[in-house]
Write a protein that holds these residues in place. Sequence first.
Motif, PDB file in Angstrom:
ATOM      1  N   GLU A  90      29.055  74.424  10.152  1.00 32.08           N
ATOM      2  CA  GLU A  90      29.111  75.692  10.356  1.00 32.08           C
ATOM      3  C   GLU A  90      30.592  75.842   9.846  1.00 32.08           C
ATOM      4  O   GLU A  90      31.401  75.409   9.999  1.00 32.08           O
ATOM      5  CB  GLU A  90      28.731  76.062  11.874  1.00 32.08           C
ATOM      6  N   ARG A 345      23.391  82.018  10.799  1.00 31.22           N
ATOM      7  CA  ARG A 345      22.614  81.479  11.874  1.00 31.22           C
ATOM      8  C   ARG A 345      23.829  81.415  13.078  1.00 31.22           C
ATOM      9  O   ARG A 345      23.550  81.723  14.322  1.00 31.22           O
ATOM     10  CB  ARG A 345      22.378  80.134  11.561  1.00 31.22           C
ATOM     11  N   LYS A 346      24.965  81.424  12.917  1.00 28.83           N
ATOM     12  CA  LYS A 346      25.965  81.067  13.879  1.00 28.83           C
ATOM     13  C   LYS A 346      26.494  82.305  14.684  1.00 28.83           C
ATOM     14  O   LYS A 346      26.348  82.676  15.896  1.00 28.83           O
ATOM     15  CB  LYS A 346      27.300  80.371  13.490  1.00 28.83           C
ATOM     16  N   GLY A 349      22.486  84.733  14.497  1.00 30.64           N
ATOM     17  CA  GLY A 349      21.166  83.973  14.916  1.00 30.64           C
ATOM     18  C   GLY A 349      20.894  83.650  16.281  1.00 30.64           C
ATOM     19  O   GLY A 349      20.583  84.311  17.465  1.00 30.64           O
ATOM     20  N   ILE A 350      21.493  82.410  16.617  1.00 29.31           N
ATOM     21  CA  ILE A 350      21.287  81.817  17.865  1.00 29.31           C
ATOM     22  C   ILE A 350      21.971  82.404  18.885  1.00 29.31           C
ATOM     23  O   ILE A 350      23.090  83.049  18.657  1.00 29.31           O
ATOM     24  CB  ILE A 350      21.770  80.023  17.686  1.00 29.31           C
ATOM     25  N   ILE A 351      21.675  82.222  19.991  1.00 28.98           N
ATOM     26  CA  ILE A 351      22.234  82.764  21.219  1.00 28.98           C
ATOM     27  C   ILE A 351      22.614  81.466  22.133  1.00 28.98           C
ATOM     28  O   ILE A 351      21.827  80.682  22.682  1.00 28.98           O
ATOM     29  CB  ILE A 351      21.309  83.508  22.059  1.00 28.98           C
ATOM     30  N   ASP A 352      23.756  81.172  21.944  1.00 29.67           N
ATOM     31  CA  ASP A 352      24.271  79.579  22.256  1.00 29.67           C
ATOM     32  C   ASP A 352      23.922  79.257  23.530  1.00 29.67           C
ATOM     33  O   ASP A 352      23.471  77.952  24.055  1.00 29.67           O
ATOM     34  CB  ASP A 352      25.839  79.704  22.431  1.00 29.67           C
ATOM     35  N   THR A 355      18.435  78.428  26.199  1.00 28.67           N
ATOM     36  CA  THR A 355      17.699  77.166  25.716  1.00 28.67           C
ATOM     37  C   THR A 355      16.795  77.599  24.626  1.00 28.67           C
ATOM     38  O   THR A 355      16.666  78.592  23.913  1.00 28.67           O
ATOM     39  CB  THR A 355      16.686  76.873  26.937  1.00 28.67           C
ATOM     40  N   LEU A 400      19.879  73.253  25.436  1.00 26.70           N
ATOM     41  CA  LEU A 400      20.437  74.209  25.131  1.00 26.70           C
ATOM     42  C   LEU A 400      20.708  74.412  23.598  1.00 26.70           C
ATOM     43  O   LEU A 400      20.928  73.420  22.918  1.00 26.70           O
ATOM     44  CB  LEU A 400      21.976  74.201  25.653  1.00 26.70           C
ATOM     45  N   LYS A 402      22.914  75.464  21.490  1.00 27.62           N
ATOM     46  CA  LYS A 402      24.109  75.182  20.938  1.00 27.62           C
ATOM     47  C   LYS A 402      24.329  73.536  20.711  1.00 27.62           C
ATOM     48  O   LYS A 402      25.149  73.263  19.805  1.00 27.62           O
ATOM     49  CB  LYS A 402      25.171  75.815  21.776  1.00 27.62           C
ATOM     50  N   LEU A 404      21.786  71.629  19.418  1.00 27.69           N
ATOM     51  CA  LEU A 404      20.899  71.267  18.481  1.00 27.69           C
ATOM     52  C   LEU A 404      21.572  70.932  17.284  1.00 27.69           C
ATOM     53  O   LEU A 404      22.661  71.401  16.952  1.00 27.69           O
ATOM     54  CB  LEU A 404      19.704  72.251  18.336  1.00 27.69           C
ATOM     55  N   SER A 405      20.898  70.183  16.401  1.00 25.17           N
ATOM     56  CA  SER A 405      21.764  69.987  15.121  1.00 25.17           C
ATOM     57  C   SER A 405      21.423  71.190  14.381  1.00 25.17           C
ATOM     58  O   SER A 405      20.502  72.099  14.603  1.00 25.17           O
ATOM     59  CB  SER A 405      21.200  68.923  14.271  1.00 25.17           C
ATOM     60  N   GLY A 406      22.479  71.661  13.243  1.00 22.53           N
ATOM     61  CA  GLY A 406      22.387  72.774  12.544  1.00 22.53           C
ATOM     62  C   GLY A 406      20.870  73.013  11.939  1.00 22.53           C
ATOM     63  O   GLY A 406      20.298  74.123  12.197  1.00 22.53           O
ATOM     64  N   GLN A 409      18.465  74.116  14.801  1.00 22.48           N
ATOM     65  CA  GLN A 409      18.812  75.573  15.211  1.00 22.48           C
ATOM     66  C   GLN A 409      17.927  76.634  14.096  1.00 22.48           C
ATOM     67  O   GLN A 409      17.461  77.461  14.380  1.00 22.48           O
ATOM     68  CB  GLN A 409      20.261  75.690  15.223  1.00 22.48           C
ATOM     69  N   ARG A 416      11.460  81.905  16.206  1.00 21.78           N
ATOM     70  CA  ARG A 416      11.648  82.947  16.945  1.00 21.78           C
ATOM     71  C   ARG A 416      10.959  84.054  16.259  1.00 21.78           C
ATOM     72  O   ARG A 416       9.908  85.044  16.727  1.00 21.78           O
ATOM     73  CB  ARG A 416      12.868  83.470  16.952  1.00 21.78           C
TER      74      ARG A 416
END
Lengths: 502, 342, 323, 320
Positions: A90, A345-346, A349-352, A355, A400, A402, A404-406, A409, A416
Amino acid sequence: MNNIRPILQMTGIHKQFPGVKALSGVNFRLFPGEVHALMGENGAGKSTLIKVLTGVYSIDQGTVDLAQKTIKINSPQDAQSAGISTVYQEVNLCLNLSVAENVYIGREPRRFGRILWKEMYRNAEELLKKRMNLEIDVTQPLHTYSVAVQQLIAIARALSISAKVLILDEPTSSLDRGEVVQLFSVMTRLKSEGLAILFVTHFLDQVYDISDRITILRNGEFIGEYMAKELPRIELVSKMIGKDLHLLEEIPNISSGERVKDEVLLQAANFGKRGSIEPIDLTIHRGEIVGLAGLLGSGRTELARLIFAADRADSGEIKLSGSKGAIQTPRHAIDQSIAFCSENRKAEGIIDDLTVRENIILALQATQGWFKTISRKRQDEIADQYIRTLNINPPNPEHLIKNLSGGNQQKVLLARWLLTQPKLLILDEPTRGIDIGAKAEIQRLVLSLAQKGMSVLFISSELEEVLRVSDRIVVLRDRRKVQEMIGDDISQKNVMTAIAGG
Amino acid sequence: MLKHHLFWPLTVLGALLLFNLLYAPDFFSIIMRDGHLYGSLIDILNFGSPLIIVAIGMTLVIATKGIDLSVGSVVAISGAIACLTISQGDGQNAVSLVFIAIGIALVLSIILGVWNGFLVAGIGMQPIIATLILMVAGRGVAQLITDGQIITVSNEPYKYIGAGSLATLPFSIFIVAALFLVASILTRKTSLGLFIESVGCKPEASRLAGIRSKTVMFAVYMFCGLCAGIAGLILSSNVSSADGNNAGLWYELDAILAVVIGGTSLNGGRFYLMGTLIGALIIQTLTTTIYMIGVPPEITLVVKAIVVLVVCLVQSESFRKTLISRWKTRHYPAESEVKQHA
Amino acid sequence: NTEKAPANASKPEATKESTSATKAPAATPADKKITLGFSQVGAESGWRTANTKSVQDSAKEAGFDLKFSDAQQKQENQIKAIRTFIQQKVDVISFSPVVESGWDTVLKEAKDAGIPVILTDRAVDSKDTSLYQTFIGSDFVEEGRRAGKWLVDTKKDAKEPVNIVELQGTTGSAPANDRKAGFEEVIKSNANLKVIASQTGDFTRAKGKEVMQAFLKAHKDIDVLYAHNDDMALGAIQAIEAAGLKPGKDIIIISIDGVKDGFVAASEGKINFIVECNPLLGPQLMQAVRDVVAGKQLPKRIVTKEGVFTSEDAKRELPNRQY
Amino acid sequence: MLKRQYIPILVTIGLFALMFTIGSFRYTGFFSLQVILNLLIDNAFLLIAAVGMTFVIVSGGIDLSVGSMIALTTMVSASLVQAGWPPQLVIPLVLAIGSLFGWGMGAVIHYFKIQPFIVTLAGMFLARGLCYVISINTITIDNAFYTSVAQTKVNLPGQNFISISVIIALLVVFLGFYMAHYTRFGRNTYALGGSEQSSLLMGLPVGRTKMTVYMFSGFCSALAGVVFTFYMLSGYGLHAMGMELDAIAAVVIGGTLLTGGVGYIVGTFFGVMIQGVIQTIISFEGTLSSWWTKIVIGILLFMFILLQRLFSGRSWVHRR
Ligand SMILES: Nc1ncnc2c1ncn2[C@@H]1O[C@H](COP(=O)(O)OP(=O)(O)OP(=O)(O)O)[C@@H](O)[C@H]1O
Ligand SMILES: Nc1ncnc2c1ncn2[C@@H]1O[C@H](COP(=O)(O)OP(=O)(O)OP(=O)(O)O)[C@@H](O)[C@H]1O
Ligand SMILES: [Mg+2]
Ligand SMILES: [Mg+2]
């Protein structure tokens, strides 16, 4: 070549995260003057190996030798001072600082302790132009640039640190072909200067273009080290996945004629925003996959964001079949069955802290409001289903995100949006950082969804991918639509010419 | 079990109680007096209840990466307006009057919460400064209501809220229980909790996922205002008077402390209502302990500082690791904290 | 001392600095209002509010132009306010110091500007007494002494130890320190009188109640409660009642200030003894201002009239209480 | 060439000028240089503390111990000076204590990963508590050095004057500005506030920077305490009550983001001045009761921030 000693040697590396064995007994050697590709599926442990090496994580077991001396690296700072320069998967830069600072922070040119700003700006401008062919205002804060540019800047930073070892973790994931060529020429030169380069990518072509040696990991285990010349492509893949697979050939080539209905889903007229994209006309039919092609910064992301109302357009309008008025906010867009999977994505995207399960259901739940809660049982079902379809690893919905590997994710984010069953799915670099197996899987999924009537706006820096899935391709250049091609017009050559502005 | 987020707060609370038990064996004695239970533990629950209530509201605000400094002022305002209403109404003991007073106070508190929400979500001010405005001005409003005096009311039904007892227990405990239940159901049984955590963790990503983050923020500040209002009623009813200047003074700090001890991070995201409850009880127990064992007022603050630090240290994983590794080996590479997958 | 001479006596031959009020040329010197800058500590209690009201009302009555500034309990704000008064060229500055120390610099500035200063309610500890004209107000140590004296008198026959608990004001604040000191000084004379617990109640009812509740649990044999103000005593009374005891009988209660609620409690026999601390300094202050402007020499200390009240006195006095 | 990121600062300065102008029209005696100089004289300590606070907030943290640290400094100074210690010794000593205290908090925050809010809250209790341990009474200073520094007027043309403290404060502002923009420490602080994780991965000395930031804030608080001692000529445990909130407010008004990474020392300077002007306006108004004072402060603060946001547009909080 055997008489050359490795500059870096990692032996018997173990790393355990709570509930996940990320590395078990991994060996890795890096020789000066070589590019060494580290290969493996999503979640195989590549990034973890790199982070263990650069002191981001501590090693549970195993040794690291640098220039035949066993060393202990406790922090990225140690790694840097030991001569290891890294670009992480990232983009890890400071968005609030200027571009130039991001390149030079920690090593600013100084006189009597006073930072020489002018010199720093000049150096940065030169460096980016020379090495990356990037002409941008280096005094602007980093957050004004797109992820791809940020990635280039991160690479520039790493290259400008004089080091013995250079580590590049998926540096090319959002670069287009030209940028990659540019990067490779720099890498080749550095290689010839005796630098040892560790290179991670999911693009097999790139592996064979540049690397001399390949190490393969699978599920955190060491599979083997091979010379690139001696390892055929098909064997590499089967070693990575652990079984023989004829991946890319399998994608069904459903002719678009059967799929695309005459019904117009979305029609944009004179649609644009000053300073970001010039007014554009665009039509998307039901069941159609429209590819957006263009160079870095050609405005593809910008257009996608405008359609999704993540940014506000200031000219023209969008008509959506069966729509009830203009789209004002992302929420509004989602209500109108549009989904947008961001390239960033960082940050977007993801909500760190949530889950995998929660990240998957988030958008669907948002459309349902506060009180119509998706029952826990249903949530588990959904999560399990998508974990299976997209092969998310580890297959634990309560992990969680966060951790996970890139690549994994990225799959969660896809899940989603697929879950909301949109009429129009906007995918901005959906396969960014995803391994070959999963990539084919996703392409197949996109096609089959289109088959069922979903329209897709597909953005990818990987031209082949765009060509493979699209029914129609819109080419952007300098934030303008320059060409649109359908059916037989679509060919690599035509698109390339359009992109290049021929 | 060690991994559970409530383990360490509970341990600390247990340790505090144990200390009291050793120091004064009858600390735990609860006797029946005039039909209600009487004892130090009951006091802790009774006096702790306004703090718990404020802290519950604060938890949700903090989970959205916000902060509400104005709770102390809202506590004062709510108590003041209720007491004013009662003291000006005729028939001081009428139950209906009390209900009117409560209604006015709570509506006003909600309005104040909405005001905060408007500044933060609507205008986009930074939460700390947005709520600082009400923190300063609100205290003035409270004094304006009481005209700078202490309004004393002698209204039995009103007194019942904070000092009465139901089924031998202080009535305020039931209010806490009810509010806690409401908050838990609202956040865990509906998807509000998920949205709050999502907004607190990454506002931009949440917006793109279609969450109405502004509405969520409005809601939490409103709820926090309501909580502060209820706490204000309990506090003023407990002493049957409203003190515009002193009621709820520095409450915001105690509430935030309770939230953080309970395991919720000030950076937003995950929140733990149960943790907050325990955090507030730790603070109240500490206060009571200080009074009970006769710590001189000059060093009260030092004691409090040390306890707060110890509480945080035992909760800190790095601290425990350092301790353990000091025991086991001489050196241990500190695991660098990496929040996100890089 | 509430009645006062209302004669508007602004003198034309005021001190020289009044001529500097150039911004109002139309007014003849004879009509010129006296401008009084008054910096109040804050509004931390009902007592303070009564004090403020008294100053404001009597200034209006005296026809002064009052510049009122509230310091929100902060000394630095008071200093700022005084600087502003100097800047505005008021005729007289008056203030109730938050604390006794630290006034020299700004008072010198006032002196340099030729503006006389009157202190109210609390003194300053300046060595240079020429920095202010006079000090009107009460003496906290003396209040503590009076409270102690009454207790010593009442308990002079006591054979057994008398257990006293003390509810202090805000830790470190001057009234708390002084009332504690004065009280201790006097009860030392009787070895039977012992303070067994002393804790701050921050001058508030809620804290007073909370602390008293804890005291009642920790100590089984409390005979006397000494509270530094009425509010804490009122809170404590509630705690005592909740414990099933009779305030004023089972536990003797002494408090200071004499606000109305305190008198009510005293008249019901719940407070045994109140030491008054009179906030109604306004009329005396205005008189002093007038005198200063007229160039009269004032005594360095003007003492306010303050009484002490037992329950019976309180019953009699209650109807006359106005704050 | 006007850069976008400077707009908020310019707006802040403009609004300060506007407020001052309105005050000048409204109140006699308001429009004078000395009124502005008094703002500096009366807020020198706040200015110093706010500079330290700016660094802390830019680094993404917060320091609640500022007010208590000032009080502790006055207390230690007063008690030592009155015990006969020479000021040349006392002043360096308290500065060292302040720095050490700040460093200690920074170390706890960094090594044990406890939230700054809580650590500095404990620090706030501790420092305030230590004041009372020294004495609960005020200690007056009559040392010749202190009184002369306190009462020296540095004369400026036209019968105006400033105090020595103002000079110290301005030096600190300049030092802060220089550190923030021209030293590695300053830039690392901004990077840290932008993203701690990125800073770590970029190989910046995160731990050292963090601890230095709190140390600097501790130093500034102690220096503010020294200046406060000059101002008050006394040590007292209740001094500077709640000043951390004033400092935080000043910093935030000056355009620093509480989330870290963005902030300006110049902004902080004007943040302090604006708070001072609000105070002055209220003093000049001279008719406000205690509660109206608070309400008006709140209203002025609100209007100011509202205008600031309106004029500086949406770019104020950048997209993340
Ligand atoms: N901080 C962490 N906590 C827990 N598990 C982790 C953490 N970081 C990584 N993992 C797990 O370790 C495994 C290896 O992850 P890693 O990031 O090294 O994969 P990768 O090979 O880089 O994959 P990709 O190609 O997707 O980037 C994954 O299963 C991941 O879930
Ligand atoms: N080579 C470049 N030179 C200058 N600016 C660039 C360049 N590449 C990107 N940018 C900047 O990045 C911003 C983002 O562009 P946008 O995200 O629309 O690009 P894109 O077509 O989506 O390509 P990608 O996502 O691959 O960057 C643009 O505002 C542009 O200013
Ligand atoms: Mg990876
Ligand atoms: Mg893009």
